[in-house]
Scaffold this active site. Structure first.
Site, PDB file in Angstrom:
ATOM      1  N   LYS A   1     -50.182  19.898  18.231  1.00  0.00           N
ATOM      2  CA  LYS A   1     -49.726  19.643  16.996  1.00  0.00           C
ATOM      3  C   LYS A   1     -50.414  18.320  16.475  1.00  0.00           C
ATOM      4  O   LYS A   1     -50.906  18.447  15.582  1.00  0.00           O
ATOM      5  CB  LYS A   1     -48.250  19.535  16.816  1.00  0.00           C
ATOM      6  N   THR A   2     -50.178  17.177  17.166  1.00  0.00           N
ATOM      7  CA  THR A   2     -50.941  16.051  16.952  1.00  0.00           C
ATOM      8  C   THR A   2     -52.465  16.056  16.657  1.00  0.00           C
ATOM      9  O   THR A   2     -52.788  15.590  15.650  1.00  0.00           O
ATOM     10  CB  THR A   2     -50.534  14.862  17.777  1.00  0.00           C
TER      11      THR A   2
ATOM     12  N   ASP B   1     -46.333   9.914  11.042  1.00  0.00           N
ATOM     13  CA  ASP B   1     -46.723  10.803  12.177  1.00  0.00           C
ATOM     14  C   ASP B   1     -48.030  11.776  11.500  1.00  0.00           C
ATOM     15  O   ASP B   1     -47.603  12.354  10.249  1.00  0.00           O
ATOM     16  CB  ASP B   1     -45.492  11.669  12.502  1.00  0.00           C
TER      17      ASP B   1
ATOM     18  N   TYR C   1     -54.265  18.712  25.641  1.00  0.00           N
ATOM     19  CA  TYR C   1     -54.976  17.743  25.150  1.00  0.00           C
ATOM     20  C   TYR C   1     -56.492  18.214  25.004  1.00  0.00           C
ATOM     21  O   TYR C   1     -57.141  18.083  23.847  1.00  0.00           O
ATOM     22  CB  TYR C   1     -54.838  16.394  26.116  1.00  0.00           C
TER      23      TYR C   1
ATOM     24  N   ARG D   1     -52.491   5.360  33.267  1.00  0.00           N
ATOM     25  CA  ARG D   1     -53.936   5.895  33.466  1.00  0.00           C
ATOM     26  C   ARG D   1     -54.250   4.775  34.739  1.00  0.00           C
ATOM     27  O   ARG D   1     -53.591   3.811  34.954  1.00  0.00           O
ATOM     28  CB  ARG D   1     -54.828   5.420  32.222  1.00  0.00           C
TER      29      ARG D   1
ATOM     30  N   LEU E   1     -57.617   8.210  15.422  1.00  0.00           N
ATOM     31  CA  LEU E   1     -57.292   8.032  16.628  1.00  0.00           C
ATOM     32  C   LEU E   1     -55.857   8.346  17.086  1.00  0.00           C
ATOM     33  O   LEU E   1     -55.722   8.485  18.420  1.00  0.00           O
ATOM     34  CB  LEU E   1     -57.462   6.415  17.124  1.00  0.00           C
TER      35      LEU E   1
ATOM     36  N   ASN F   1     -54.521  17.468   8.532  1.00  0.00           N
ATOM     37  CA  ASN F   1     -54.216  16.421   7.335  1.00  0.00           C
ATOM     38  C   ASN F   1     -54.857  15.337   6.922  1.00  0.00           C
ATOM     39  O   ASN F   1     -55.517  15.171   5.864  1.00  0.00           O
ATOM     40  CB  ASN F   1     -52.829  15.792   7.910  1.00  0.00           C
TER      41      ASN F   1
ATOM     42  N   PHE G   1     -53.704   1.089  21.946  1.00  0.00           N
ATOM     43  CA  PHE G   1     -54.810   0.255  22.846  1.00  0.00           C
ATOM     44  C   PHE G   1     -56.106   0.329  22.093  1.00  0.00           C
ATOM     45  O   PHE G   1     -56.241  -0.756  21.444  1.00  0.00           O
ATOM     46  CB  PHE G   1     -55.171   0.946  24.360  1.00  0.00           C
TER      47      PHE G   1
HETATM   48  P1  NAD Z   1     -52.886   5.080  22.929  1.00  0.00           P
HETATM   49  O1  NAD Z   1     -51.947   6.015  23.502  1.00  0.00           O
HETATM   50  O2  NAD Z   1     -52.779   3.765  23.356  1.00  0.00           O
HETATM   51  O3  NAD Z   1     -53.287   5.154  21.573  1.00  0.00           O
HETATM   52  C1  NAD Z   1     -52.668   6.237  20.628  1.00  0.00           C
HETATM   53  C2  NAD Z   1     -51.809   5.941  19.459  1.00  0.00           C
HETATM   54  O4  NAD Z   1     -51.736   7.123  18.576  1.00  0.00           O
HETATM   55  C3  NAD Z   1     -50.681   5.312  19.889  1.00  0.00           C
HETATM   56  O5  NAD Z   1     -50.375   4.169  19.182  1.00  0.00           O
HETATM   57  C4  NAD Z   1     -49.751   6.352  19.082  1.00  0.00           C
HETATM   58  O6  NAD Z   1     -48.330   5.897  18.940  1.00  0.00           O
HETATM   59  C5  NAD Z   1     -50.252   7.059  18.273  1.00  0.00           C
HETATM   60  N1  NAD Z   1     -50.017   8.446  18.037  1.00  0.00           N
HETATM   61  C6  NAD Z   1     -49.732   9.349  18.871  1.00  0.00           C
HETATM   62  N2  NAD Z   1     -49.170  10.431  18.373  1.00  0.00           N
HETATM   63  C7  NAD Z   1     -49.051  10.244  17.210  1.00  0.00           C
HETATM   64  C8  NAD Z   1     -48.778  10.820  15.661  1.00  0.00           C
HETATM   65  N3  NAD Z   1     -48.483  12.243  15.944  1.00  0.00           N
HETATM   66  N4  NAD Z   1     -48.834  10.269  14.457  1.00  0.00           N
HETATM   67  C9  NAD Z   1     -49.190   9.016  14.473  1.00  0.00           C
HETATM   68  N5  NAD Z   1     -49.442   8.167  15.780  1.00  0.00           N
HETATM   69  C10 NAD Z   1     -49.612   8.861  16.754  1.00  0.00           C
HETATM   70  O7  NAD Z   1     -54.507   5.560  23.516  1.00  0.00           O
HETATM   71  P2  NAD Z   1     -55.866   4.896  23.356  1.00  0.00           P
HETATM   72  O8  NAD Z   1     -56.552   4.852  24.719  1.00  0.00           O
HETATM   73  O9  NAD Z   1     -55.906   4.097  22.405  1.00  0.00           O
HETATM   74  O10 NAD Z   1     -56.579   6.124  22.650  1.00  0.00           O
HETATM   75  C11 NAD Z   1     -57.079   6.332  21.319  1.00  0.00           C
HETATM   76  C12 NAD Z   1     -57.790   7.558  20.897  1.00  0.00           C
HETATM   77  O11 NAD Z   1     -58.898   7.685  21.769  1.00  0.00           O
HETATM   78  C13 NAD Z   1     -57.001   8.812  21.161  1.00  0.00           C
HETATM   79  O12 NAD Z   1     -57.263   9.625  20.257  1.00  0.00           O
HETATM   80  C14 NAD Z   1     -57.420   9.513  22.653  1.00  0.00           C
HETATM   81  O13 NAD Z   1     -57.471  10.487  22.573  1.00  0.00           O
HETATM   82  C15 NAD Z   1     -58.970   8.762  22.535  1.00  0.00           C
HETATM   83  N6  NAD Z   1     -59.582   8.727  23.803  1.00  0.00           N
HETATM   84  C16 NAD Z   1     -59.407   7.561  24.356  1.00  0.00           C
HETATM   85  C17 NAD Z   1     -59.935   7.330  25.689  1.00  0.00           C
HETATM   86  C18 NAD Z   1     -59.740   5.934  26.632  1.00  0.00           C
HETATM   87  O14 NAD Z   1     -60.126   6.069  27.824  1.00  0.00           O
HETATM   88  N7  NAD Z   1     -58.829   5.224  26.321  1.00  0.00           N
HETATM   89  C19 NAD Z   1     -60.917   8.249  26.122  1.00  0.00           C
HETATM   90  C20 NAD Z   1     -61.094   9.441  25.286  1.00  0.00           C
HETATM   91  C21 NAD Z   1     -60.525   9.769  24.066  1.00  0.00           C
HETATM   92  N1  UDP Z   2     -55.350   8.139  39.530  1.00  0.00           N
HETATM   93  C1  UDP Z   2     -55.091   7.722  40.561  1.00  0.00           C
HETATM   94  N2  UDP Z   2     -53.961   7.218  40.692  1.00  0.00           N
HETATM   95  C2  UDP Z   2     -53.112   6.833  39.682  1.00  0.00           C
HETATM   96  C3  UDP Z   2     -53.674   7.216  38.212  1.00  0.00           C
HETATM   97  C4  UDP Z   2     -54.897   7.982  38.074  1.00  0.00           C
HETATM   98  O1  UDP Z   2     -55.748   8.059  41.637  1.00  0.00           O
HETATM   99  O2  UDP Z   2     -52.247   6.008  39.878  1.00  0.00           O
HETATM  100  C5  UDP Z   2     -56.701   9.064  39.180  1.00  0.00           C
HETATM  101  C6  UDP Z   2     -56.589  10.476  38.650  1.00  0.00           C
HETATM  102  O3  UDP Z   2     -55.965  11.379  39.290  1.00  0.00           O
HETATM  103  C7  UDP Z   2     -57.832  10.630  37.864  1.00  0.00           C
HETATM  104  C8  UDP Z   2     -58.541   9.184  37.747  1.00  0.00           C
HETATM  105  O4  UDP Z   2     -57.573   8.408  38.544  1.00  0.00           O
HETATM  106  O5  UDP Z   2     -58.653  11.288  38.791  1.00  0.00           O
HETATM  107  C9  UDP Z   2     -58.565   8.791  36.174  1.00  0.00           C
HETATM  108  O6  UDP Z   2     -57.321   9.013  35.901  1.00  0.00           O
HETATM  109  P1  UDP Z   2     -56.817   8.675  34.403  1.00  0.00           P
HETATM  110  O7  UDP Z   2     -55.374   9.113  34.225  1.00  0.00           O
HETATM  111  O8  UDP Z   2     -57.042   7.274  34.133  1.00  0.00           O
HETATM  112  O9  UDP Z   2     -57.666   9.336  33.280  1.00  0.00           O
HETATM  113  P2  UDP Z   2     -58.433  10.836  33.142  1.00  0.00           P
HETATM  114  O10 UDP Z   2     -59.819  10.587  33.187  1.00  0.00           O
HETATM  115  O11 UDP Z   2     -58.025  11.703  34.623  1.00  0.00           O
HETATM  116  O12 UDP Z   2     -57.925  11.462  32.039  1.00  0.00           O
END
Ligand code: NAD
Ligand code: UDP
Length: 312
Positions: free
Chosen positions: A91-92, A58, A145, A186, A73, A99, A13
């Protein structure tokens, strides 16, 4: 000048929006992903750009390339996905960080880590500032996580201190928008998909827990600005929208904006679900000249419009 930039997790995303933005800014982008939660369809429109390259890889395995900057990311971000295979999630985060930091050290690239508000766990101070150490259960469902991301921060800071790697740590708070996976689990995507299908909206617990939701365009702007800061600024820096809502308020908003017939139903609250979360963005304002522009109603409307095109 055209920079060569590696984006791990680039088919996800946020990663796909970042790749798009970096290409639009005139850079060359190498997108690396193992497609665990991301999809080729998120970046397929970029493949016609000769400065875009897509690689299946990976991050737990070493990777060698010459680039100027690395955005790390790669990591599943949704609780259901990161809890599916918790060992792999650790691990990721950890091996992925090792890495990518090793690569950054060798090629002298600048590297940004997508960290998270989850490093604060279920916070006992509110709103959260970067100097707060957090309140994380190391044995709980979210630990793979939270602790993985905390260990990654430790690795980043120590590669900086020990090896002078130029690092940037960004603590991302809940971010939403088009290209979230419909089954991502989410809250924003769940509620919108349920509302568009007129299915029950599943609120976990009594819905009084809070989150502060940031739109993807604001988040990516913050990320680019952080990468552009001078080498003396490493972060961590919070990036998110400080406007805080209860989950029940979010459910009601989504129902009203979609005009859905859905009813709200209450389901058990998952363990260690943080009660409240709101970023203090004073540091981001100071160091990045950044604050979010898109408020929840506007961002939700755009996201709903996107999901209407993919949900039937
Ligand atoms: P997402 O799941 O859409 O994107 C994560 C991407 O990483 C995916 O394309 C997935 O295939 C790839 N991936 C996972 N494991 C991998 C691996 N071992 N090797 C290579 N690729 C791998 O999630 P996102 O919301 O786009 O999140 C992106 C980053 O931002 C993540 O690191 C996440 O922890 C961080 N983040 C996002 C949010 C949010 O609200 N969206 C909040 C806090 C942190
Ligand atoms: N949540 C919810 N219904 C859903 C999915 C999530 O009520 O269908 C709640 C979840 O319990 C949390 C908040 O919404 O309190 C945000 O959840 P999300 O998984 O988006 O992210 P988080 O911030 O918890 O990692």
């Amino acid at each position: 000048m055209r920079k060569k930039i590696l984006v791990t997790g680039g088919a996800g995303f946020l990663g796909s929006h970042l790749c798009e933005r970096l290409l639009n800014d005139g850079n060359e982008v190498i997108c690396l992903d193992n497609y665990f939660t991301g999809e080729k369809s998120n970046v397929v429109h970029l493949l016609k750009n000769p400065y875009f390259e897509l690689i299946r890889h990976d991050v737990t395995m070493p990777f060698f390339i010459e680039v100027d900057e690395i955005y790390n990311l790669a990591c599943p971000a949704s609780p259901i996905h990161y809890q599916y295979n918790p060992i792999k999630t650790v691990k990721t985060s950890v091996m992925g960080a090792i890495n990518m930091l090793g690569l950054a050290k060798r090629i002298k690239a600048k590297i940004l880590q997508a960290s998270t508000s989850e490093v604060y766990g279920d916070p006992q101070i509110h709103p959260q500032t970067e100097d707060y150490w957090g309140h994380v259960n190391p044995l709980g469902e979210r630990a793979c996580y939270d602790e993985g991301k905390r260990a990654a921060e430790t690795l980043f800071v120590n590669y900086h201190k020990q090896n002078k790697v130029r690092i940037k740590i960004m603590r991302i708070f809940n971010t939403y928008g088009p290209r979230m996976h419909p089954n991502d689990g989410r809250v924003v995507s769940n509620f919108i998909v349920q509302a568009l299908r007129n299915e029950d909206i599943t609120v976990y617990g009594d819905g009084s827990q809070t989150r502060s939701f940031c739109y993807h365009t604001d988040l990516i702007e913050g990320m680019i600005r952080l990468m552009a800061t001078g080498d003396d600024f490493t972060g961590p820096v919070n990036v998110g929208n400080p406007n805080e809502f209860t989950i029940l308020e979010l459910a009601e908003k989504v129902i009203s904006l979609t005009g859905s017939k859905s009813k709200i139903v209450f389901k058990p609250l998952p363990s260690d679900d943080p009660i409240q979360r709101q970023p203090d963005i004073t540091l981001a304002k100071q160091k990045l000249g950044w604050e979010p522009k898109v408020q929840l109603d506007e961002g939700l409307k755009e996201t709903i419009a996107y999901f209407k095109t993919i949900i039937r």
